[in-house]
Design an enzyme around this catalytic site. Structure first.
Site, PDB file in Angstrom:
ATOM      1  N   SER A  22     -24.574 -61.613  13.370  1.00 27.36           N
ATOM      2  CA  SER A  22     -24.340 -62.340  12.112  1.00 27.36           C
ATOM      3  C   SER A  22     -25.427 -63.389  11.870  1.00 27.36           C
ATOM      4  CB  SER A  22     -22.962 -63.009  12.129  1.00 27.36           C
ATOM      5  OG  SER A  22     -22.802 -63.799  13.284  1.00 27.36           O
ATOM      6  N   ASN A 109     -14.487 -68.747  18.762  1.00 28.61           N
ATOM      7  CA  ASN A 109     -13.459 -68.559  17.726  1.00 28.61           C
ATOM      8  C   ASN A 109     -13.058 -69.871  17.054  1.00 28.61           C
ATOM      9  OD1 ASN A 109     -13.665 -65.971  18.554  1.00 28.61           O
ATOM     10  ND2 ASN A 109     -11.645 -65.835  19.513  1.00 28.61           N
ATOM     11  N   THR A 154      -7.900 -67.323 -33.749  1.00 32.38           N
ATOM     12  CA  THR A 154      -7.005 -66.611 -32.840  1.00 32.38           C
ATOM     13  C   THR A 154      -7.265 -65.142 -33.147  1.00 32.38           C
ATOM     14  OG1 THR A 154      -5.150 -66.524 -34.374  1.00 32.38           O
ATOM     15  CG2 THR A 154      -5.234 -68.444 -32.943  1.00 32.38           C
ATOM     16  N   HIS A 155      -7.232 -64.309 -32.119  1.00 34.54           N
ATOM     17  CA  HIS A 155      -7.587 -62.888 -32.261  1.00 34.54           C
ATOM     18  C   HIS A 155      -9.007 -62.714 -32.801  1.00 34.54           C
ATOM     19  CE1 HIS A 155      -3.168 -62.163 -31.974  1.00 34.54           C
ATOM     20  NE2 HIS A 155      -3.121 -63.234 -32.738  1.00 34.54           N
ATOM     21  N   SER A 276     -37.982 -60.881 -25.764  1.00 32.51           N
ATOM     22  CA  SER A 276     -37.943 -59.448 -25.498  1.00 32.51           C
ATOM     23  C   SER A 276     -39.369 -58.955 -25.292  1.00 32.51           C
ATOM     24  CB  SER A 276     -37.308 -58.733 -26.698  1.00 32.51           C
ATOM     25  OG  SER A 276     -37.789 -57.405 -26.792  1.00 32.51           O
ATOM     26  N   LYS A 282     -37.114 -61.654 -31.037  1.00 35.34           N
ATOM     27  CA  LYS A 282     -35.894 -61.923 -30.262  1.00 35.34           C
ATOM     28  C   LYS A 282     -35.911 -63.247 -29.517  1.00 35.34           C
ATOM     29  CE  LYS A 282     -32.771 -59.614 -29.642  1.00 35.34           C
ATOM     30  NZ  LYS A 282     -32.545 -58.407 -28.833  1.00 35.34           N
ATOM     31  N   ASN A 284     -33.101 -64.424 -26.778  1.00 38.22           N
ATOM     32  CA  ASN A 284     -31.854 -63.955 -26.166  1.00 38.22           C
ATOM     33  C   ASN A 284     -31.177 -65.031 -25.314  1.00 38.22           C
ATOM     34  OD1 ASN A 284     -32.304 -61.378 -27.246  1.00 38.22           O
ATOM     35  ND2 ASN A 284     -33.554 -60.792 -25.474  1.00 38.22           N
ATOM     36  N   GLU A 289     -25.536 -65.026 -20.687  1.00 38.64           N
ATOM     37  CA  GLU A 289     -25.107 -63.664 -20.347  1.00 38.64           C
ATOM     38  C   GLU A 289     -25.031 -63.459 -18.828  1.00 38.64           C
ATOM     39  OE1 GLU A 289     -27.116 -60.538 -23.033  1.00 38.64           O
ATOM     40  OE2 GLU A 289     -28.264 -62.369 -23.307  1.00 38.64           O
ATOM     41  N   TYR A 316      -8.010 -63.925  16.443  1.00 37.14           N
ATOM     42  CA  TYR A 316      -9.333 -63.580  15.910  1.00 37.14           C
ATOM     43  C   TYR A 316      -9.607 -62.086  16.043  1.00 37.14           C
ATOM     44  CZ  TYR A 316     -14.356 -63.286  15.240  1.00 37.14           C
ATOM     45  OH  TYR A 316     -15.597 -62.925  14.781  1.00 37.14           O
ATOM     46  N   GLN A 321     -15.755 -61.933  10.739  1.00 38.42           N
ATOM     47  CA  GLN A 321     -17.157 -62.316  10.537  1.00 38.42           C
ATOM     48  C   GLN A 321     -17.585 -62.033   9.086  1.00 38.42           C
ATOM     49  OE1 GLN A 321     -20.080 -61.785  13.790  1.00 38.42           O
ATOM     50  NE2 GLN A 321     -21.000 -60.248  12.464  1.00 38.42           N
ATOM     51  N   LYS A 324     -18.209 -64.727   5.765  1.00 36.90           N
ATOM     52  CA  LYS A 324     -19.305 -65.667   5.470  1.00 36.90           C
ATOM     53  C   LYS A 324     -20.129 -65.352   4.232  1.00 36.90           C
ATOM     54  CE  LYS A 324     -19.466 -66.801  10.219  1.00 36.90           C
ATOM     55  NZ  LYS A 324     -18.305 -65.875  10.379  1.00 36.90           N
TER      56      LYS A 324
END
Ligand code: ARG
Length: 471
Positions: A22, A109, A154-155, A276, A282, A284, A289, A316, A321, A324
């Site tokens: 690890s 452990n 709303t919606h 772009s 563009k 963006n 995003e 354990y 492991q 992490k």
């Protein structure tokens, strides 16, 4: 030879070394591993388990190892499997066989559970501090937009006008609950598993409370089996992180929508947008995003951790492991997003005029016409139906409510009088929602005040914790 090589007659297969190691990711714990070891060795001496001279040598040695790992001078290897055995090996190289006394009364452990907790409590404080900056930037936008009326939805259909400041402060409260969840989880993270040994405790007369004191913990994990075998504090963190991601992602979605030509409510600063490669025009909202997109990996880590734990017998198991990488990745993903978010919100240009214009071109004052009729004695259910007819009439005429003449209004109900025109303006409509938590300007001001008080408390909490978590 491996630190545990005594009972083996053959070396491990090279592929096994690679597969089970690890060190590639738990090297992030080096600082915390050594922080824990320094407290442990001091305790061993105080309890008369090792001599002062040995403890001093080990302490000096650990500090040198820390410096060498920090500078990149120390070589960390998969052969030594993980950060715990790498540090121990480096220590023995540094101070000789006396370094082998460090692990007295301890197991990897309880050691790894300790390191995870030491790491996470620092991450919690960092994240709360970054969330505070995002909250502050939202509050600044809220304060600057106490007269900015926008369509509330709303919606995703225009519903009732709200202040943009009200909308911004909604997110401040969401992030406040996120902060409070992290703060609450801190007390469960901040417990010491050290002394649990491999699973059953230790035969040495150690003092677990001494370590608690040294490391600023709130207490010990009371059951040694539980101490080494649960990672519920990691799950809890990932769940809280998922909610933070959800909140960020919803705001991102709004920013993407608002900055489209279709909405045209905001413009993100050039610094936080990209172009772009093909289309020269563009601009963006990539950051928004990507933050929205990274929500997927955070949720994924939560599912991953829950699934890893679900079938494990106490105590354990090596499966653990796997706790992490998801945790580290989540901490870094959130830190990256939050650090960008504060300046992105702060520098966002709000197109107040466009928001106002949008409000004029909709029926979001229809509820107010219905409420007006209720004020004149009509039952709400009836007024709802009347206004539905007025709206239908307007749609057929290509008009909005404020385009109608008094005579036209009165053809639907003779309860309507001249004062209707004032009652239906966006400003009146907004300020009429003068209920605690509502969108009236004075109510939004109250919310901002309340939120500012929360931010102040959060800062005090951070200052308090910062003194105890320093590695
Ligand atoms: N690298 C291990 C982990 O992260 C440390 C604990 C190993 N304990 C053991 N008994 N093999 O979980």
């Amino acid at each position: 030879m491996k630190l545990w090589g005594g009972r083996f007659t053959k070396p491990t297969n090279e592929l096994v070394d690679e597969y089970t190691a690890s060190i590639y990711f738990d090297k992030k714990l080096a600082k915390y591993d050594i922080q824990g070891s320094l407290a442990h060795v001091e305790m061993l001496n105080v309890c008369g388990i090792i001599s002062k001279e040995d403890a001093d040598k080990i302490t000096e040695g650990l500090k040198k190892v820390a410096a060498k790992i920090e500078s990149g001078e120390a070589e960390l290897s998969a052969e030594s499997e993980d950060i715990h055995m790498n540090v121990e090996k480096l220590l023995i190289e540094e101070v000789g066989p006396v370094g082998g006394k460090l692990h007295t009364g301890r197991s990897r452990n309880d050691q790894v559970a300790l390191d995870m907790r030491l790491y996470l409590r620092v991450a919690l404080v960092d994240l709360i501090s970054l969330l505070g900056k995002v909250q502050e930037s939202l509050l600044n936008q809220a304060k600057a937009n106490l007269d900015t009326v926008m369509p509330g939805y709303t919606h995703l259909q225009r519903a009732q006008p709200v202040l943009f400041g009200h909308h911004m402060s909604a997110y401040v409260f969401m992030f406040q609950r996120d902060v409070e969840r992290l703060q609450d989880s801190f007390k469960r993270v901040n417990k010491s598993p050290l002394g649990a040994g491999a699973l059953a405790g230790t035969t040495f007369p150690i003092d677990r409370e001494f370590v608690v004191e040294r490391l600023g913990f709130d207490g010990i994990c009371e059951n040694s089996l539980d101490a080494v075998s649960d990672r519920d504090f990691v799950v809890e963190f990932l769940a809280n992180a998922s909610l933070i991601s959800t909140h960020l992602s919803r705001l991102c979605e709004e920013m993407v929508q608002w900055s489209s030509a279709e909405f045209n409510f905001i413009e993100l600063d050039d610094e936080f947008t990209t172009g772009s490669s093909m289309m020269p025009q563009k601009k963006n909202p990539d950051v928004a995003e990507l933050v929205r997109g990274k929500t997927g990996r955070v949720y994924g880590h939560l599912m991953g951790m829950l699934t890893t734990l679900k079938g494990l017998p106490l105590a354990y198991n090596k499966d653990m492991q796997e706790d992490k990488e998801g945790m580290f990745d989540t901490v870094e993903t959130l830190k990256g997003a939050l650090a960008l978010f504060a300046p992105m919100i702060e520098s966002m240009q709000v197109k107040k005029e466009n928001m106002h214009q949008a409000v004029k071109e909709d029926f979001s004052n229809a509820t107010d016409l219905a409420d007006y009729l209720v004020g004149k004695g009509m039952p709400f259910r009836e007024s709802h139906a009347v206004v539905g007819q007025v709206v239908l009439h307007c749609i057929n005429q290509g008009q909005y409510l404020l385009d109608l003449s008094l005579e036209e209004f009165q053809s639907f109900s003779n309860l309507i009088e001249e004062d209707i025109f004032n009652a239906l303006t966006p400003e009146t409509v907004v300020n009429a929602r003068n209920v605690a938590g509502g969108t009236a300007k004075n109510r939004v001001e109250e919310q901002i005040e309340k939120a500012s008080a929360y931010l102040k408390e959060n800062k005090e909490w951070i200052e308090d914790k910062e003194t105890i978590i320093q590695a």
